[in-house]
Structure formats: structure tokens, C-alpha cells
Design a protein around this motif. Structure first.
Motif, PDB file in Angstrom:
ATOM      1  N   ARG A  93       0.858  -1.030   0.157  1.00  0.00           N
ATOM      2  CA  ARG A  93      -0.218   0.050   0.185  1.00  0.00           C
ATOM      3  C   ARG A  93       1.144   0.962   0.020  1.00  0.00           C
ATOM      4  O   ARG A  93       0.598   2.085  -0.476  1.00  0.00           O
ATOM      5  N   GLN A  94       1.945   0.894   0.930  1.00  0.00           N
ATOM      6  CA  GLN A  94       2.996   1.997   0.963  1.00  0.00           C
ATOM      7  C   GLN A  94       3.678   2.518  -0.774  1.00  0.00           C
ATOM      8  O   GLN A  94       3.516   3.717  -1.610  1.00  0.00           O
ATOM      9  N   VAL A  95       3.836   0.819  -0.876  1.00  0.00           N
ATOM     10  CA  VAL A  95       4.923   1.528  -2.308  1.00  0.00           C
ATOM     11  C   VAL A  95       2.949   1.896  -3.162  1.00  0.00           C
ATOM     12  O   VAL A  95       4.067   3.147  -4.633  1.00  0.00           O
ATOM     13  N   GLY A  96       2.107   1.703  -3.618  1.00  0.00           N
ATOM     14  CA  GLY A  96       1.003   2.403  -4.735  1.00  0.00           C
ATOM     15  C   GLY A  96       1.023   3.601  -3.639  1.00  0.00           C
ATOM     16  O   GLY A  96       1.009   4.701  -5.019  1.00  0.00           O
ATOM     17  N   GLY A  97       1.461   4.156  -2.640  1.00  0.00           N
ATOM     18  CA  GLY A  97       0.648   5.500  -2.225  1.00  0.00           C
ATOM     19  C   GLY A  97       2.563   6.373  -3.029  1.00  0.00           C
ATOM     20  O   GLY A  97       1.999   6.913  -3.563  1.00  0.00           O
ATOM     21  N   ALA A  98       3.549   5.719  -2.957  1.00  0.00           N
ATOM     22  CA  ALA A  98       4.531   6.729  -3.696  1.00  0.00           C
ATOM     23  C   ALA A  98       4.184   6.499  -5.107  1.00  0.00           C
ATOM     24  O   ALA A  98       4.770   7.547  -5.539  1.00  0.00           O
ATOM     25  N   ILE A  99       4.178   5.771  -5.469  1.00  0.00           N
ATOM     26  CA  ILE A  99       4.452   5.515  -7.166  1.00  0.00           C
ATOM     27  C   ILE A  99       2.289   6.216  -7.942  1.00  0.00           C
ATOM     28  O   ILE A  99       3.328   7.360  -9.426  1.00  0.00           O
ATOM     29  N   GLY A 100       2.087   6.641  -6.513  1.00  0.00           N
ATOM     30  CA  GLY A 100       0.656   7.749  -7.259  1.00  0.00           C
ATOM     31  C   GLY A 100       1.761   8.685  -7.751  1.00  0.00           C
ATOM     32  O   GLY A 100       1.124   9.561  -8.443  1.00  0.00           O
ATOM     33  N   VAL A 101       1.462   9.163  -6.174  1.00  0.00           N
ATOM     34  CA  VAL A 101       2.294  10.944  -6.299  1.00  0.00           C
ATOM     35  C   VAL A 101       3.298  10.865  -7.623  1.00  0.00           C
ATOM     36  O   VAL A 101       3.851  11.969  -8.062  1.00  0.00           O
TER      37      VAL A 101
END
Length: 520
Positions: free
Chosen positions: A406-414
Motif C-alpha cells: 500500500r505504501q508503494v502504491g502511494g509513492a508511485i501515485g505521487v
């Protein structure tokens, strides 16, 4: 001092006071995420930060957090959770102090990375101590209180950050963390008993290094691509290097006897697709929270406090969903709730893509409510569904993998959505008649373009900047809507119709860590 093992469930005499220490710790982290989103436009103006540099200010924390969360949890299990909690809050305090007095963008990014180290220590450990403090009949209530501490920081963060920015310099949004972290340290030292689990796996230094290097290289490639070009040799080399590092991580984790990231969990269909849904939700939400504050501040002209207040409809929608989601899950099942929540998020993003320069805030408030409703209906049932499909003895490793992805998803989203915005803004901005240096600076961000327009007395440049930013935001919202719709279709097609698993009480315990993480 008595040392408790993770299996101890007898009521601890100071457990409710100790819970207060944990709430103080989680509240500190909850404030930080949303405060930064409001502060980025002001920091861009004062520091001359480009959109890419703003992306790194946001992502430096997330990348380090994602890379270190699992080993940090293991360190606490082996060497003492209170000790590591205090250390994490101390590192977070030091990073906040560094950020408050940083003189340029690289130092701010370094401070955010240091804060990520502290956050990685605090987040999993603040919840992993609960089974040692509370018996099963009190544990769900304790989890809810700690989670509420983190949740409270979300709506209050933008308002507090906006007030600070209106009255003090941008460093105040970092400095506010110092007394809060100090209070958390004092509370942990005085109130929290030491607990540990010596049987937990050892920290795998090589896997940790591969995770940090692979994620960092991937994020760097995505952020650099709009300026250099997606076919630039350096960008291609970075993508290739990230693929090699992440592949090496997967191979190593599949071969070791007790992996930190148990990739075998992805063979469980329910876990895989629920985790994918939760990761895509964070991809969408993180991208939206990155692009919205500059729109509210630079395009609509609100001050920092006004921007923070105008993000509250998102929280209102989340509160509505928090009340309504569980009855929907009970009546129709988690698959229906997750799919419906993702469809609502897709609708909100597509609705938001209709924004024009003349639209005004009322329309933004409307689709922000829908974003909050969709997020609330999708993310918590998805996380619960992911964990309840697993055997009880793999719930801990499943929680760690879910939180990390989930944190990876947030980082890639930004990174990805911010890069899309930066490229679209630069391509659409009309800098005719400006000197080359001024034109280059104006293309860095909408905040920089407005500063150049003000100095040059050019209303045309300001109008062009507004139009270019709204155009870029429209593209971001369309991508967000498409991602949410794809996730909804995957959820409807592949999530199990009924979740087989443990009883509700056990599921609540396993949800402790990821539920708090979802609210950061």
C-alpha cells in the motif's frame, strides 16, 4: 522491569495510560502527512522548488517508510518495542527539527527521509504492543482508539498547517512535530511497559537494502522522465536497474526460510486481489492529495488555512463511509462493498475531470465528498478481506506485505501522477515573450509561474498557468478514474464471494496495523 512476551494477554494495570502514549505517537504521524500537502505550494514559492522536487519532498518519506517498515517491526520484536518506539519518535523529532530549519530543497528532502525512518519504527510497533497489553475482550476497543488517534490527524492536519503557514514561516509545519514527538517519547518512557518477541525472524539487511534501492530507483526514474523524456538513456537505465533490484528481492525472499516479505501469500487469490484493490486505492488517493492543494491555492487563490479547510469534504465522505461500510459488508459481502467503493471513486475522479478554470470551489467540494465515500467503502473491507483469506499463522506476514504494498502504491501515485501533471503543465503553458531563464522557471510549477507573472505584471501568463494546471489536473483525474474503474472490475470478477477465515474478533486483531496505516 518485567518483560512481556507477545503471547501475554493478561490485563496490564497501566494499559489505558499506555494506550494514551500510543495515541500521542500516532497523532504525531497523522498530522504530518496532511500538513505537508498544504505546505507544498508555499514551500515551492519560498524555496523555488520544481514539481519534481515537490514530488521528492512527498515521496522521500513514503519510500523510506515502505522500505523500512518490516525490518523496523522485527527490530521491535527482538530488542523491545518500547525501546524502538522511543527511538522512532526520537528520529522523527530530529528529522522534523532538520526540516524546520532547512535552507534548501535537498535538506528538506533529507529531513523527510529521516522522518520516514522514524515513522517506519513507530507505525507497526504502536499497534503490535496491543496484544501484550489488552485481553481479547478489550483489544478491539484499544485498536479503535489508537486508529482514531491517527485518523484525527487527517482533518486537523490541513487546518493546523494552514493556520501555521498564515502566521509563521513554512518551517513551522515541521517544528510543530517537535513538542508532539517529545510528548510521545515522555509518555512511552513513563507509561508503556517493555514487550518483545525473541522468536521473530532476524532482520535481513540485504533484503532491506534491495527494497530501498529498488523503490528509490523506480521513483527517481518516474520523477525524472517528464523533464528528460521517457526514452532518455538515464531514465531507461534507471527503470532497468529498478527491475533488476526488485527481481533480486523477490528471488531472495522466495529462497530464505523465514522471509520478511512472504511472496507466497500472493498465491492466495483473495489476498492477491484485495491487496491489489487496496494498493490502487492508495495510488489514486495519494495522487489526488498531491495535485489538489496547488489548485486550491494557486488557481483558486485561497490562502494556506483556506486550502486546509477546503479539503475537509474528503474527510466528511470518509466519516459517512466509516459508519455505513460495515452494514453494507454484512448485508452484501466484502466483494460488493469494495467494488462499489471503487466505482464511486472512479465516478468522483471522472466528475472532477470536468473542472475548468471558471468552475469554482463548490464543484470541487462535491466530488471530494464522493472520493471520501469511495475510499472508505473500498480500502478497509479490502484489507480485512485480504487478511481473513489467510491461515491464522500467516496473518502477521500478510499484514506486513499488505502495508508495504500500500505504501508503494502511494509513492508511485505521487511520482507517476505528479510527473504526468508536470509534463502536461509544461507543454500547455504559454511563455511567449519571456526571457529563457524566466520561461524555464515558470514551467517548473504553477506556483513558480504565478510568481513570474506577478514580477512581470503579466495577467496573460497567470491565466495561461491556471489553464495549463487545470489541464494537467484533468489528465491526472482521468487516469485516477480509469485506475479505480479497472480495480473495481478486477474486484468484482476475482474477489471471493464470501470470505472464509477466522472469527470476527481474530480478524479485528489482525486488522490493527493495516487499519492505522490506511489513515496516514
Amino acid at each position: 522491569m518485567d518483560t512481556l512476551t507477545s503471547e501475554t494477554v493478561a490485563p496490564h494495570p497501566r494499559r489505558w495510560w499506555a494506550l494514551g502514549a500510543l495515541v500521542a505517537s500516532m497523532l504525531t504521524l497523522g498530522f504530518d502527512m496532511t500538513i505537508l500537502n498544504v505546505a507544498l505550494p508555499t514551500m515551492a514559492a519560498d524555496l523555488g522548488a520544481t514539481t519534481g522536487e515537490q514530488q521528492w519532498m512527498a515521496d522521500a518519506y513514503i519510500v523510506v517508510f515502505a522500505a523500512l517498515m518490516l525490518p523496523a517491526g522485527l527490530l521491535g520484536d527482538r530488542f523491545g518495542r518500547r525501546r524502538m518506539l522511543v527511538a522512532g519518535l526520537g528520529v522523527f523529532l530530529a528529522g522534523s527539527a532538520l526540516g524546520a530549519f532547512a535552507g534548501d530543497v535537498p535538506w528538506v528532502i533529507a529531513a523527510r527521509a529521516l522522518m520516514g525512518v522514524g515513522g517506519a519504527l513507530v507505525t507497526p510497533l504502536a499497534l503490535s504492543v496491543l496484544p501484550s497489553l489488552f485481553p481479547p475482550e478489550e483489544r478491539t476497543k484499544a485498536v479503535g482508539i489508537v486508529s482514531a488517534g491517527s485518523t484525527l490527524g487527517l482533518p486537523l492536519g490541513p487546518i493546523l498547517g494552514g493556520w501555521l503557514l498564515d502566521h509563521f514561516w513554512w518551517g513551522s509545519v515541521f517544528l510543530i512535530n517537535v513538542p508532539m514527538a517529545a510528548l510521545g517519547i515522555a509518555a512511552c518512557v513513563l507509561l508503556l511497559p517493555e514487550t518483545r518477541d525473541p522468536s521473530s525472524p532476524r532482520v535481513d539487511t540485504l533484503s532491506t537494502a534491495l527494497t530501498a534501492a529498488g523503490l528509490g530507483t523506480l521513483i527517481y526514474a518516474i520523477i525524472e522522465a517528464p523533464a528528460r523524456g521517457w526514452s532518455d538513456p538515464l531514465v531507461l537505465a534507471l527503470f532497468a536497474a529498478s527491475a533488476v533490484l526488485i527481481a533480486a528481492l523477490v528471488v531472495r525472499e522466495r529462497r530464505v526460510a523465514r522471509p520478511m516479505l512472504d511472496m507466497g501469500l500472493l498465491a492466495h487469490r483473495g489476498f492477491l486481489f484485495n491487496t491489489l484493490a487496496a494498493t490502487l486505492v492508495m495510488f489514486v488517493l495519494s495522487g489526488l492529495m498531491f495535485v489538489l492543494p496547488p489548485y486550491l491555492q494557486a488557481v483558486l487563490g485561497h490562502d494556506a488555512l483556506g486550502t486546509g479547510v477546503r479539503l475537509l469534504p474528503l474527510m466528511a465522505g470518509l466519516i459517512v463511509a466509516a459508519r455505513a461500510a460495515q452494514p453494507v459488508v454484512d448485508r452484501f459481502g466484502a466483494r460488493a462493498a469494495v467494488s462499489a467503493g471503487l466505482v464511486v471513486m472512479a465516478f468522483a475522479a471522472f466528475l472532477g475531470s470536468r473542472t475548468t478554470v471558471e468552475t469554482g470551489y463548490g464543484f470541487t467540494a462535491l466530488w471530494l465528498v464522493f472520493v471520501g465515500v469511495g475510499f472508505g467503502f473500498s480500502v478497509v473491507p479490502a484489507m480485512a478481506g485480504a487478511l481473513t483469506t489467510l491461515p491464522a499463522d500467516r496473518a502477521g506476514s500478510g499484514s506486513g506485505l499488505l502495508m508495504t504494498l500500500r505504501q508503494v502504491g502511494g509513492a508511485i501515485g505521487v511520482a507517476l501522477l505528479g510527473s504526468l501533471l508536470a509534463g502536461a503543465f509544461r507543454d500547455r503553458l504559454d511563455v511567449t515573450g519571456l526571457p529563457a531563464d524566466a520561461a524555464g522557471t515558470a514551467g517548473d510549477s504553477v506556483v513558480a509561474a504565478h510568481l513570474i507573472a506577478e514580477k512581470a505584471g503579466s495577467a496573460q501568463l497567470a491565466a495561461s498557468a491556471n489553464g495549463a494546471y487545470v489541464h494537467g489536473m484533468t489528465l491526472v483525474l482521468l487516469v485516477c478514474g480509469a485506475a479505480a474503474l479497472v480495480a473495481a472490475l478486477l474486484a468484482a470478477a476475482f474477489l471471493p464471494a464470501a470470505q472464509a477465515g477466522r472469527d470476527a474478533e481474530s480478524a479485528d486483531d489482525d486488522m490493527a496495523a493495516p487499519t492505522a496505516d490506511a489513515r496516514q
